[in-house]
Design an enzyme around this catalytic site. Structure first.
Site, PDB file in Angstrom:
ATOM      1  N   CYS A   2       0.828  -1.198   0.000  1.00 57.43           N
ATOM      2  CA  CYS A   2       0.000   0.000   0.000  1.00 57.43           C
ATOM      3  C   CYS A   2       0.863   1.250   0.000  1.00 57.43           C
ATOM      4  O   CYS A   2       2.072   1.193   0.212  1.00 57.43           O
ATOM      5  CB  CYS A   2      -0.902  -0.002   1.232  1.00 57.43           C
ATOM      6  SG  CYS A   2      -1.870  -1.513   1.419  1.00 57.43           S
ATOM      7  N   ARG A  27       1.603   1.551  -5.983  1.00 55.58           N
ATOM      8  CA  ARG A  27       1.780   0.634  -4.857  1.00 55.58           C
ATOM      9  C   ARG A  27       0.496  -0.134  -4.525  1.00 55.58           C
ATOM     10  O   ARG A  27       0.527  -1.071  -3.723  1.00 55.58           O
ATOM     11  CB  ARG A  27       2.242   1.395  -3.621  1.00 55.58           C
ATOM     12  CG  ARG A  27       3.539   2.156  -3.800  1.00 55.58           C
ATOM     13  CD  ARG A  27       3.923   2.871  -2.517  1.00 55.58           C
ATOM     14  NE  ARG A  27       4.177   1.918  -1.455  1.00 55.58           N
ATOM     15  CZ  ARG A  27       5.344   1.322  -1.233  1.00 55.58           C
ATOM     16  NH1 ARG A  27       6.373   1.579  -2.013  1.00 55.58           N
ATOM     17  NH2 ARG A  27       5.494   0.467  -0.241  1.00 55.58           N
ATOM     18  N   TRP A  74      -3.562  -1.883  -1.539  1.00 55.06           N
ATOM     19  CA  TRP A  74      -3.501  -3.183  -2.197  1.00 55.06           C
ATOM     20  C   TRP A  74      -3.945  -4.187  -1.140  1.00 55.06           C
ATOM     21  O   TRP A  74      -3.269  -4.388  -0.136  1.00 55.06           O
ATOM     22  CB  TRP A  74      -2.087  -3.485  -2.668  1.00 55.06           C
ATOM     23  CG  TRP A  74      -1.977  -4.731  -3.502  1.00 55.06           C
ATOM     24  CD1 TRP A  74      -2.178  -4.855  -4.837  1.00 55.06           C
ATOM     25  CD2 TRP A  74      -1.623  -6.045  -3.044  1.00 55.06           C
ATOM     26  NE1 TRP A  74      -1.976  -6.149  -5.243  1.00 55.06           N
ATOM     27  CE2 TRP A  74      -1.635  -6.899  -4.157  1.00 55.06           C
ATOM     28  CE3 TRP A  74      -1.294  -6.575  -1.787  1.00 55.06           C
ATOM     29  CZ2 TRP A  74      -1.331  -8.264  -4.058  1.00 55.06           C
ATOM     30  CZ3 TRP A  74      -1.010  -7.921  -1.687  1.00 55.06           C
ATOM     31  CH2 TRP A  74      -1.024  -8.753  -2.820  1.00 55.06           C
ATOM     32  N   ASN A 100       0.680   0.332   5.938  1.00 54.16           N
ATOM     33  CA  ASN A 100       1.168  -0.517   4.846  1.00 54.16           C
ATOM     34  C   ASN A 100       1.870  -1.702   5.476  1.00 54.16           C
ATOM     35  O   ASN A 100       2.837  -1.531   6.222  1.00 54.16           O
ATOM     36  CB  ASN A 100       2.142   0.276   3.968  1.00 54.16           C
ATOM     37  CG  ASN A 100       2.882  -0.608   2.973  1.00 54.16           C
ATOM     38  OD1 ASN A 100       2.350  -1.608   2.510  1.00 54.16           O
ATOM     39  ND2 ASN A 100       4.115  -0.253   2.671  1.00 54.16           N
ATOM     40  N   GLY A 101       1.401  -2.918   5.206  1.00 53.44           N
ATOM     41  CA  GLY A 101       2.041  -4.105   5.777  1.00 53.44           C
ATOM     42  C   GLY A 101       1.027  -5.130   6.237  1.00 53.44           C
ATOM     43  O   GLY A 101      -0.155  -5.054   5.890  1.00 53.44           O
ATOM     44  N   GLU A 487      10.888 -13.367 -19.180  1.00 56.88           N
ATOM     45  CA  GLU A 487      10.514 -11.979 -18.928  1.00 56.88           C
ATOM     46  C   GLU A 487       9.444 -11.503 -19.915  1.00 56.88           C
ATOM     47  O   GLU A 487       8.502 -10.804 -19.527  1.00 56.88           O
ATOM     48  CB  GLU A 487      11.756 -11.083 -19.009  1.00 56.88           C
ATOM     49  CG  GLU A 487      11.506  -9.604 -18.874  1.00 56.88           C
ATOM     50  CD  GLU A 487      10.910  -9.186 -17.545  1.00 56.88           C
ATOM     51  OE1 GLU A 487      10.469  -8.026 -17.448  1.00 56.88           O
ATOM     52  OE2 GLU A 487      10.864 -10.001 -16.593  1.00 56.88           O
ATOM     53  N   LYS A 491       5.697 -10.143 -18.819  1.00 52.36           N
ATOM     54  CA  LYS A 491       5.147  -8.839 -19.200  1.00 52.36           C
ATOM     55  C   LYS A 491       3.755  -8.995 -19.803  1.00 52.36           C
ATOM     56  O   LYS A 491       2.846  -8.222 -19.515  1.00 52.36           O
ATOM     57  CB  LYS A 491       6.074  -8.142 -20.214  1.00 52.36           C
ATOM     58  CG  LYS A 491       7.326  -7.565 -19.618  1.00 52.36           C
ATOM     59  CD  LYS A 491       7.049  -6.353 -18.776  1.00 52.36           C
ATOM     60  CE  LYS A 491       7.686  -6.302 -17.445  1.00 52.36           C
ATOM     61  NZ  LYS A 491       8.025  -7.374 -16.622  1.00 52.36           N
ATOM     62  N   GLU A 494       1.253  -9.888 -17.060  1.00 50.14           N
ATOM     63  CA  GLU A 494       1.026  -8.804 -16.099  1.00 50.14           C
ATOM     64  C   GLU A 494       0.048  -7.756 -16.618  1.00 50.14           C
ATOM     65  O   GLU A 494      -0.832  -7.308 -15.876  1.00 50.14           O
ATOM     66  CB  GLU A 494       2.346  -8.099 -15.778  1.00 50.14           C
ATOM     67  CG  GLU A 494       3.248  -8.854 -14.835  1.00 50.14           C
ATOM     68  CD  GLU A 494       4.532  -8.092 -14.575  1.00 50.14           C
ATOM     69  OE1 GLU A 494       4.948  -8.042 -13.398  1.00 50.14           O
ATOM     70  OE2 GLU A 494       5.124  -7.546 -15.515  1.00 50.14           O
ATOM     71  N   HIS A 510       9.558 -31.484 -24.680  1.00 50.89           N
ATOM     72  CA  HIS A 510       9.282 -32.221 -23.446  1.00 50.89           C
ATOM     73  C   HIS A 510       7.954 -31.803 -22.818  1.00 50.89           C
ATOM     74  O   HIS A 510       7.807 -31.833 -21.593  1.00 50.89           O
ATOM     75  CB  HIS A 510      10.431 -32.024 -22.453  1.00 50.89           C
ATOM     76  CG  HIS A 510      11.730 -32.554 -22.950  1.00 50.89           C
ATOM     77  ND1 HIS A 510      12.092 -33.879 -22.834  1.00 50.89           N
ATOM     78  CD2 HIS A 510      12.746 -31.937 -23.603  1.00 50.89           C
ATOM     79  CE1 HIS A 510      13.286 -34.050 -23.376  1.00 50.89           C
ATOM     80  NE2 HIS A 510      13.707 -32.897 -23.850  1.00 50.89           N
ATOM     81  N   LYS A 609       3.480  -2.282  -7.394  1.00 48.71           N
ATOM     82  CA  LYS A 609       4.850  -2.115  -7.856  1.00 48.71           C
ATOM     83  C   LYS A 609       5.859  -2.700  -6.883  1.00 48.71           C
ATOM     84  O   LYS A 609       6.766  -3.418  -7.256  1.00 48.71           O
ATOM     85  CB  LYS A 609       5.131  -0.621  -8.062  1.00 48.71           C
ATOM     86  CG  LYS A 609       6.523  -0.313  -8.596  1.00 48.71           C
ATOM     87  CD  LYS A 609       6.677  -0.811 -10.014  1.00 48.71           C
ATOM     88  CE  LYS A 609       8.007  -0.465 -10.614  1.00 48.71           C
ATOM     89  NZ  LYS A 609       8.191  -1.066 -11.923  1.00 48.71           N
TER      90      LYS A 609
END
Length: 614
Positions: A2, A27, A74, A100-101, A487, A491, A494, A510, A609
């Site tokens: 957050c 955030r 968040w 936040n936490g 990566e 992307k 996300e 495989h 983020k």
């Protein structure tokens, strides 16, 4: 996860808090809230983004007053809704908190507070914390600061908090453990925030609270910082901020992500500027020079990271082992400490994080230090927790990265780690003089080649139009470009919510080859350098099963062009440095697909983020 903001001073608090929350939405953005004090506590909070909060606040509360706190969330404890949004008030209505936490032992604390007559309205751990502070304050007849200190000693978990008490309306108490918190110091005013972006236009002076510290912030007396554990005083260290307002604005781009993609030529150059001197045959980084023997005598290097940083670590594994011939292991920081890893004093642990606040990576650092390992941090944010907790390190110079999907952090991390590998190779004599000098010259040319790769934007737009509705996607690469495949897939997942997977191209046989048909787009990273013939064979296998092939190839390639449905050409570079180029069209492809799907590019659903909770 957050974002929290606070203000106390001579200005109106509300517009400062709201603007700060907008800058911290990276955030978390599933709900938001604000408290202002104008002789009484006024709270407004809502599910949704800060814009929704702004519309509601102007109708529901007075926005006057020179003290305020705010929160953009968040969700962890409790679904995103109005009630679970912050700020939370204590049962008396006299204390307000933003947090936040995660409070891990909230359940037994809540149970005990219910026995004492407290009533809870939300599902959050934060409401438990504010009532615990109130209980300690009432029981011991204490001022807010002391009550916060004693209450936090009963708490297990991570937090950055700002607490306001209507009985002492000239003060905010802030504290942190595991979650970042910065205090902006102005003339007769103070700012509190999860990072410095909410107050950069008002002051360039900031105090970053260390883990386990709290601050009493008042206009009536100088800021006081104390240890939460024993209430001992700490001298505040005020540092000058290394960012400016222009860096955190969009600069004419439609999205922060696109701006940050296009910033890569300049930030890669910023990252090696002053460190790389190709004409003199020198790579010099103080964090390495001061501890060179630690690296040279290391039995192995362990890289710990999460997400995109983990992919950068995989690239570094290839580079360090090839150049410096030191054994490297790459670990998910989120798993590292839970499997009882073997860590020796002869190990070097490299911790990679864009924000420098990633909770899992911080936990891995602490474990490594407990076992006597040397910790080298690679992060982007000056003064961040990881930069302070590491024995030494190197900053990337990417500048603020606001888009949740990381782009320029990835390439600048690889740049730092490549320079590290080259410096170690020179010291060990594991690269010939000619190869060492060739790589220096090639790295110096990378920004121009990235700029050239960005010219593929029109081609990637065309491809994005064709595949924006694909339900699945496969990314394949070999060697240095296997992590780039991972990566690229991340992307796409996300920001466009298309299911995508990255694989080493040889692993296709495989299992994943069973998925390939005419509906399956397959992005193949196939530069001329590296395992070109092998990957051509993989492409032929895809073609024979009617898969739709999108190939990233070196300019002038003809062999893959004949097989692929779409080709994106990039400039040639050495195999080891190719990830810095091949990742560019994949970033652009993900971006345009997300745009064409009407996704929120900068704020993808369910993501934040900086992951500051485990």
């Amino acid at each position: 996860m957050c974002g929290i903001v606070g203000y106390i001073g001579y200005r109106e608090a509300y517009p400062i808090v709201i603007k700060g929350l907008k800058r911290l939405e990276y955030r978390g953005y599933d709900s938001a809230g604000v408290m202002v004090y104008d002789g009484a506590i006024k709270v407004c909070k809502t599910k949704g983004k800060v814009v929704a909060l702004e519309e509601r606040a102007l109708k529901e509360i007075s926005t006057n007053g020179s003290i305020g706190i705010g929160h953009t969330r968040w969700a962890t404890h409790g679904v995103p809704n109005d009630v679970n949004s912050h700020p939370h008030l204590s049962n008396s209505g006299e204390l307000a908190i933003v947090h936040n936490g995660i409070i891990e032992n909230y359940a037994p604390l809540k149970e005990e507070l219910i026995k004492r007559g407290y009533v809870f309205h939300s599902d959050t751990d934060t409401e438990v914390l504010v009532n615990l502070i109130e209980e300690v304050q009432k029981k011991e007849k204490l001022k807010l600061g002391k009550a916060v200190q004693l209450a936090l000693n009963q708490v297990v978990g991570a937090y950055a908090i700002a607490v306001f008490d209507v009985k002492n309306p000239d003060e905010i108490v802030a504290a942190r453990l595991g979650s970042p918190l910065a205090i902006g110091v102005g003339e007769e005013e103070y700012f509190i925030a999860s990072d410095a972006s909410p107050f950069i236009e008002y002051t360039s002076n900031a105090v970053y609270l260390e883990d386990g510290e709290m601050a009493n912030i008042s206009l009536k007396k100088p800021i006081k910082i104390r240890k939460i554990k024993d209430d001992s005083l700490v001298d505040p260290y005020i540092q000058e901020l290394q960012m400016n307002l222009e860096q955190i604005e969009k600069g004419g781009f439609d999205h922060f992500m696109l701006k940050e993609i296009y910033e890569q030529p300049s930030v890669i150059k910023d990252t090696y500027r002053g460190r790389l001197h190709a004409d003199k045959g020198i790579v010099q980084m103080s964090g390495i020079e001061d501890h060179l023997e630690k690296f040279l005598n290391a039995d192995r290097i362990i890289i710990v990271a999460c997400g995109t940083s983990w992919h950068a670590g995989l690239v570094a594994e290839y580079i360090i082992e090839e150049f410096a011939r030191i054994s490297v292991e790459v670990e998910y920081a989120s798993e590292f400490r839970y499997r009882n890893p073997i860590i020796k004093p002869t190990d070097v642990v490299i911790a990679i994080s864009q924000s420098g606040e990633t909770a899992d990576t911080m936990a891995a650092i602490k474990l490594a230090k407990e076992h006597g390992a040397f910790v080298f941090g690679v992060c982007n944010v000056v003064g961040s927790s990881i930069s302070r907790e590491s024995h030494a390190g190197a900053y990337t110079h990417a500048g603020p990265e606001i888009g949740v999907a990381s782009t320029k952090a990835f390439t600048t991390q690889i740049t730092v780690l490549t320079m590290l590998a080259l410096r170690l190779a020179k010291a060990k004599g594991t690269l010939s003089h000619s190869d060492f000098h060739r790589y220096l010259l090639e790295l110096e040319l990378i920004p121009e080649k990235v700029k050239e790769a960005l010219e593929t934007a029109d081609k990637t737009k065309e491809i994005a139009t064709a595949f924006k509705d694909a339900p699945n996607c496969l990314y394949l690469g070999r060697g240095y470009n296997f992590p780039v495949a991972l990566e690229g897939a991340l992307k796409l997942k996300e920001i466009s919510y298309i299911h995508a997977e990255g694989y080493p191209a040889a692993e296709m046989k495989h299992g994943p080859i069973a998925l390939i048909d005419e509906q399956m787009p397959v992005i193949v990273i196939a530069p001329k350098q590296g395992h070109y013939d092998k990957i051509v064979s993989n492409i032929q296998e895809i073609k024979s099963r009617s898969g739709k092939i999108i190939a990233v190839v070196t300019k002038g390639d003809t062999q893959v062009r004949e097989l692929a449905d779409y080709v994106i050409e990039i400039p040639e570079t050495s195999d080891a440095l190719s990830p810095l180029i091949t990742t560019i069209p994949l970033q652009l492809l993900s971006y345009y697909i997300a745009v064409f799907r009407d996704c929120n590019v900068d704020q993808p659903r369910n993501l934040a983020k900086s992951v500051t909770v485990e």
